[in-house]
Write a protein that holds these residues in place. Sequence first.
Motif, PDB file in Angstrom:
ATOM      1  N   PRO A 175      74.364  65.751  36.403  1.00 49.30           N
ATOM      2  CA  PRO A 175      74.174  66.735  37.474  1.00 49.30           C
ATOM      3  C   PRO A 175      75.456  66.835  38.295  1.00 49.30           C
ATOM      4  O   PRO A 175      75.802  65.892  38.992  1.00 49.30           O
ATOM      5  CB  PRO A 175      73.028  66.141  38.310  1.00 49.30           C
ATOM      6  N   GLY A 177      77.810  68.695  41.169  1.00 42.94           N
ATOM      7  CA  GLY A 177      77.787  69.631  42.290  1.00 42.94           C
ATOM      8  C   GLY A 177      77.800  68.905  43.615  1.00 42.94           C
ATOM      9  O   GLY A 177      78.280  67.770  43.718  1.00 42.94           O
ATOM     10  N   GLN A 182      72.882  70.789  42.379  1.00 45.02           N
ATOM     11  CA  GLN A 182      73.817  70.544  41.284  1.00 45.02           C
ATOM     12  C   GLN A 182      73.429  71.400  40.069  1.00 45.02           C
ATOM     13  O   GLN A 182      72.302  71.881  40.005  1.00 45.02           O
ATOM     14  CB  GLN A 182      73.811  69.061  40.855  1.00 45.02           C
ATOM     15  N   ASP A 183      74.363  71.547  39.159  1.00 48.61           N
ATOM     16  CA  ASP A 183      74.066  72.134  37.854  1.00 48.61           C
ATOM     17  C   ASP A 183      73.983  70.997  36.851  1.00 48.61           C
ATOM     18  O   ASP A 183      74.825  70.081  36.878  1.00 48.61           O
ATOM     19  CB  ASP A 183      75.190  73.082  37.407  1.00 48.61           C
ATOM     20  N   LEU A 184      72.991  71.082  35.983  1.00 51.34           N
ATOM     21  CA  LEU A 184      72.910  70.086  34.915  1.00 51.34           C
ATOM     22  C   LEU A 184      73.917  70.514  33.839  1.00 51.34           C
ATOM     23  O   LEU A 184      73.791  71.586  33.247  1.00 51.34           O
ATOM     24  CB  LEU A 184      71.482  70.056  34.362  1.00 51.34           C
ATOM     25  N   ILE A 185      74.942  69.681  33.639  1.00 47.91           N
ATOM     26  CA  ILE A 185      76.046  70.039  32.739  1.00 47.91           C
ATOM     27  C   ILE A 185      75.976  69.180  31.478  1.00 47.91           C
ATOM     28  O   ILE A 185      75.735  67.964  31.555  1.00 47.91           O
ATOM     29  CB  ILE A 185      77.414  69.796  33.434  1.00 47.91           C
ATOM     30  N   GLU A 196      81.977  72.800  28.226  1.00 44.98           N
ATOM     31  CA  GLU A 196      80.852  72.597  29.140  1.00 44.98           C
ATOM     32  C   GLU A 196      79.804  73.688  29.019  1.00 44.98           C
ATOM     33  O   GLU A 196      80.140  74.860  28.914  1.00 44.98           O
ATOM     34  CB  GLU A 196      81.354  72.551  30.597  1.00 44.98           C
ATOM     35  N   GLU A 197      78.542  73.266  29.018  1.00 45.93           N
ATOM     36  CA  GLU A 197      77.406  74.216  29.063  1.00 45.93           C
ATOM     37  C   GLU A 197      76.602  73.891  30.301  1.00 45.93           C
ATOM     38  O   GLU A 197      76.443  72.720  30.646  1.00 45.93           O
ATOM     39  CB  GLU A 197      76.452  73.952  27.887  1.00 45.93           C
ATOM     40  N   ARG A 198      76.011  74.913  30.925  1.00 44.70           N
ATOM     41  CA  ARG A 198      75.132  74.688  32.074  1.00 44.70           C
ATOM     42  C   ARG A 198      73.688  74.737  31.625  1.00 44.70           C
ATOM     43  O   ARG A 198      73.324  75.603  30.823  1.00 44.70           O
ATOM     44  CB  ARG A 198      75.322  75.798  33.104  1.00 44.70           C
ATOM     45  N   HIS A 199      72.881  73.842  32.138  1.00 46.85           N
ATOM     46  CA  HIS A 199      71.463  73.818  31.765  1.00 46.85           C
ATOM     47  C   HIS A 199      70.550  73.849  32.982  1.00 46.85           C
ATOM     48  O   HIS A 199      69.590  73.104  33.065  1.00 46.85           O
ATOM     49  CB  HIS A 199      71.182  72.605  30.873  1.00 46.85           C
ATOM     50  N   ALA A 201      69.637  74.451  37.375  1.00 48.65           N
ATOM     51  CA  ALA A 201      69.885  73.802  38.663  1.00 48.65           C
ATOM     52  C   ALA A 201      69.034  72.544  38.778  1.00 48.65           C
ATOM     53  O   ALA A 201      67.971  72.442  38.158  1.00 48.65           O
ATOM     54  CB  ALA A 201      69.541  74.769  39.788  1.00 48.65           C
ATOM     55  N   CYS A 202      69.508  71.582  39.564  1.00 45.96           N
ATOM     56  CA  CYS A 202      68.735  70.357  39.778  1.00 45.96           C
ATOM     57  C   CYS A 202      69.173  69.712  41.093  1.00 45.96           C
ATOM     58  O   CYS A 202      70.172  70.120  41.688  1.00 45.96           O
ATOM     59  CB  CYS A 202      68.949  69.386  38.607  1.00 45.96           C
TER      60      CYS A 202
END
Length: 212
Positions: A175, A177, A182-185, A196-199, A201-202
């Motif tokens: 996570p 951010g 945060q963004d789950l990366i 990097e890929e984003r999966h 918000a968290c």
Amino acid sequence: MFMGIPEDREMLLSKLTGEGRLRSENIIEAFREVPRESFIREGDVLNAYGDYPLQIGCGQTISAPHMVATMTELLKPRKTDKILEIGTGSGYQAAILSGLVESIISIELEPDLVLIAKKNLENAGCSNVTVLSGDGSVGFQNHAPYDKILVTCATPEIFQSWKDQLREGGFIVAPVGGFYHQDLILATKTENGFIEERHGACVFVPLRRETI
Ligand code: SAH
């Protein structure tokens, strides 16, 4: 409403599979086998299979089951994997991975939680998890390279030490951010650097540095 532990556990599994959070048979089985009630405080046992985080002491939390499910699916655990986890907390995430991979090194900053997690993991029979006390932002060079690295506290960035300690083709789930969001990366190490890929918000409790 509390229906009993086995009933609540099955309800949670139906919810997580229905939402598409849990997809892989082996991961569903791990969720069935690891008793979440053994990784929380006694007074919370009736909430063990609610899909929300719970306090575990030292101001820290055990992540909500849907977040553990999402992260575990993203990790694509394999029986040969050597995993590094940053933020042992209760030990629950490590216990879920325990039956799915070869070994896990998990680092926890709070000495009290190190003791709690070790006891929880021992009670659950997770002998391939090693809990270390310290600041996980520097990783753990002695057992590198890792196939995968899982960060379960909010980090401002993916630190160079984690990148260096990962094998090529391996990946980091973290996570990334600020404090509130945060963004789950998912960051994969290729011969030409990281992709990097984003999966989604968290919100995780923050990573803290020993030196600050
Ligand atoms: N994976 C855990 C949830 C972890 S909560 C579980 O399944 O219960 C995040 C944890 O990260 C907290 O226990 C916190 O103390 C720990 N933490 C924060 N900063 C850290 C650091 N620099 N190194 C290691 N652990 C850290």
